[in-house]
Design an enzyme around this catalytic site. Sequence first.
Site, PDB file in Angstrom:
ATOM      1  N   HIS A   1      -2.303   6.796   4.075  1.00 32.27           N
ATOM      2  CA  HIS A   1      -0.861   6.895   4.316  1.00 32.27           C
ATOM      3  C   HIS A   1      -0.351   8.217   3.710  1.00 32.27           C
ATOM      4  CE1 HIS A   1      -1.141   2.846   5.582  1.00 32.27           C
ATOM      5  NE2 HIS A   1      -0.520   2.221   4.608  1.00 32.27           N
TER       6      HIS A   1
ATOM      7  N   CYS B   1       0.812  -1.231   0.000  1.00 33.64           N
ATOM      8  CA  CYS B   1       0.000   0.000   0.000  1.00 33.64           C
ATOM      9  C   CYS B   1       0.842   1.277   0.000  1.00 33.64           C
ATOM     10  CB  CYS B   1      -0.967  -0.013   1.185  1.00 33.64           C
ATOM     11  SG  CYS B   1      -0.213  -0.505   2.735  1.00 33.64           S
TER      12      CYS B   1
HETATM   13  P1  NAP Z   1      -6.582  -8.425   8.519  1.00 30.35           P
HETATM   14  O1  NAP Z   1      -7.497  -7.310   8.833  1.00 30.35           O
HETATM   15  O2  NAP Z   1      -5.750  -8.981   9.623  1.00 30.35           O
HETATM   16  O3  NAP Z   1      -7.423  -9.612   7.841  1.00 30.35           O
HETATM   17  C1  NAP Z   1      -6.877 -10.869   7.585  1.00 30.35           C
HETATM   18  C2  NAP Z   1      -7.902 -11.761   6.938  1.00 30.35           C
HETATM   19  O4  NAP Z   1      -7.292 -13.032   6.671  1.00 30.35           O
HETATM   20  C3  NAP Z   1      -9.132 -12.046   7.793  1.00 30.35           C
HETATM   21  O5  NAP Z   1     -10.252 -12.218   6.974  1.00 30.35           O
HETATM   22  C4  NAP Z   1      -8.768 -13.368   8.461  1.00 30.35           C
HETATM   23  O6  NAP Z   1      -9.899 -14.157   8.802  1.00 30.35           O
HETATM   24  C5  NAP Z   1      -8.040 -14.060   7.335  1.00 30.35           C
HETATM   25  N1  NAP Z   1      -7.138 -15.093   7.873  1.00 30.35           N
HETATM   26  C6  NAP Z   1      -6.272 -14.981   8.911  1.00 30.35           C
HETATM   27  N2  NAP Z   1      -5.655 -16.167   9.137  1.00 30.35           N
HETATM   28  C7  NAP Z   1      -6.160 -17.027   8.215  1.00 30.35           C
HETATM   29  C8  NAP Z   1      -5.940 -18.406   7.936  1.00 30.35           C
HETATM   30  N3  NAP Z   1      -5.104 -19.147   8.659  1.00 30.35           N
HETATM   31  N4  NAP Z   1      -6.636 -18.978   6.907  1.00 30.35           N
HETATM   32  C9  NAP Z   1      -7.484 -18.264   6.165  1.00 30.35           C
HETATM   33  N5  NAP Z   1      -7.760 -16.948   6.396  1.00 30.35           N
HETATM   34  C10 NAP Z   1      -7.098 -16.348   7.400  1.00 30.35           C
HETATM   35  O7  NAP Z   1      -5.532  -8.002   7.376  1.00 30.35           O
HETATM   36  P2  NAP Z   1      -5.721  -6.923   6.193  1.00 30.35           P
HETATM   37  O8  NAP Z   1      -5.193  -5.617   6.626  1.00 30.35           O
HETATM   38  O9  NAP Z   1      -7.081  -7.022   5.633  1.00 30.35           O
HETATM   39  O10 NAP Z   1      -4.646  -7.441   5.145  1.00 30.35           O
HETATM   40  C11 NAP Z   1      -4.875  -8.565   4.319  1.00 30.35           C
HETATM   41  C12 NAP Z   1      -3.769  -8.683   3.291  1.00 30.35           C
HETATM   42  O11 NAP Z   1      -3.748  -7.512   2.476  1.00 30.35           O
HETATM   43  C13 NAP Z   1      -2.359  -8.798   3.895  1.00 30.35           C
HETATM   44  O12 NAP Z   1      -1.578  -9.624   3.089  1.00 30.35           O
HETATM   45  C14 NAP Z   1      -1.867  -7.355   3.858  1.00 30.35           C
HETATM   46  O13 NAP Z   1      -0.474  -7.270   3.835  1.00 30.35           O
HETATM   47  C15 NAP Z   1      -2.472  -6.881   2.560  1.00 30.35           C
HETATM   48  N6  NAP Z   1      -2.729  -5.431   2.448  1.00 30.35           N
HETATM   49  C16 NAP Z   1      -3.277  -4.729   3.483  1.00 30.35           C
HETATM   50  C17 NAP Z   1      -3.531  -3.375   3.313  1.00 30.35           C
HETATM   51  C18 NAP Z   1      -4.123  -2.532   4.408  1.00 30.35           C
HETATM   52  O14 NAP Z   1      -4.156  -1.308   4.271  1.00 30.35           O
HETATM   53  N7  NAP Z   1      -4.622  -3.132   5.488  1.00 30.35           N
HETATM   54  C19 NAP Z   1      -3.266  -2.754   2.089  1.00 30.35           C
HETATM   55  C20 NAP Z   1      -2.702  -3.526   1.062  1.00 30.35           C
HETATM   56  C21 NAP Z   1      -2.445  -4.855   1.238  1.00 30.35           C
HETATM   57  P3  NAP Z   1     -10.452 -14.314  10.323  1.00 30.35           P
HETATM   58  O15 NAP Z   1     -11.283 -13.091  10.586  1.00 30.35           O
HETATM   59  O16 NAP Z   1     -11.258 -15.545  10.243  1.00 30.35           O
HETATM   60  O17 NAP Z   1      -9.251 -14.400  11.207  1.00 30.35           O
END
Ligand code: NAP
Length: 352
Positions: free
Chosen positions: A245, A153
């Site tokens: 950001h 991001c």
């Molecule tokens: P998050 O809020 O922590 O969400 C993680 C998601 O993955 C939840 O739906 C969670 O489900 C699921 N998950 C966790 N452990 C799992 C497992 N063992 N098997 C299957 N699903 C699982 O993270 P996020 O910020 O959305 O980020 C997600 C991805 O996008 C990451 O790779 C991050 O680096 C990337 N990203 C994030 C952003 C940002 O601004 N946040 C921007 C760009 C890219 P449960 O609810 O069931 O735990």
Amino acid sequence: MSSKRKVAILGATGAVGQRFIQLLQGHPWFKIEVLAASERSAGKKYKDACNWTMECELPKEIAEMPVADATVESVEKAGEVDLIFSSLPGDLAGPVEEEFAALYPVFSKASAHRMEKDVPLLIPEVNPEHVNLIPIQKKNRGWKGFITTDPNCSTIQMAITLKPLMQFGLRQVIVTTMQALSGAGYPGVPSLDIIDNVVPFISKEEDKVENEAQKILGTFDGTKVQTADFCVSASCNRVNVKDGHLESVFVKLDRCPSIEEVEEAFQKFRGEPQKLKLPSAPQNPIVVRKEPNRPQPRFDRDEGKGMSVVVGRIRKDPILTVKYMVLGHNTIRGGAGAGILSAELMVAKGLA
Ligand code: NAP
């Protein structure tokens, strides 16, 4: 578009997954068919599995949908899908996304596959020609589907501004990021760590910002991407802001353009999504603000429905060449919005 493509969202309960759901409401080309997350959520109704933090109400039909496990078997049992949006944590996305890619187009927000030679690291305005890696990847891996990735991001918003500066000979970039809390996912950073504070460390972030932009701005030579020849030095900080950001960018160029030339290069920048009028394309990928105290996350993150990046404070730099601030909405332009725009580009090009 004859009929809408049915999509599954992996990681649907997380910060980016929720944003996918919000942005896909009423989308002209895509329809949400399956929601998947970890085994903690699987089997529950979405409303019981997720703490909905978007600004809008949780759509009623989404609230009642069951959550599947993020496996091919479980997703296929839950519904018939055409493509996959993956917002899984980076450390487990690798093998899961490969299983899906054997069968489906996968649009990944995770870092796992970004730097692989036959995987596009796509910003549709910046390097649409990198989609030509897809047939090569399918052949290499014997897959029916494929994986394409979006950058980190913090990298996305910086790389969008670097593209129009390349005409002046891009040599060096120094960037200090001030990254929002939603960038750490949900629930993310503990409140007592961040209230009244700035945390000057984000695990693995600086590596990504320092290494991804050269691939993004590289040239597709018919078989692979030749990385662009410039270097980036990054210092990444977590700040007490919900979304958006803000980055302070210092650039060394071969030429010394005037501030007006730099401003014009930013303002005139358009890409393939604007030409193709893709549904999620902002009219202006880069919006320039002239006020001395902009961009600011609270006021500017929703510019272009969160898909524009906002640049301000463009100045000459006494050590390098030029410096400016850039702001981007991390879960829209840096997150789900970027994934959707990449999918729109692939559909428009007949690849998905
Ligand atoms: P998050 O809020 O922590 O969400 C993680 C998601 O993955 C939840 O739906 C969670 O489900 C699921 N998950 C966790 N452990 C799992 C497992 N063992 N098997 C299957 N699903 C699982 O993270 P996020 O910020 O959305 O980020 C997600 C991805 O996008 C990451 O790779 C991050 O680096 C990337 N990203 C994030 C952003 C940002 O601004 N946040 C921007 C760009 C890219 P449960 O609810 O069931 O735990």
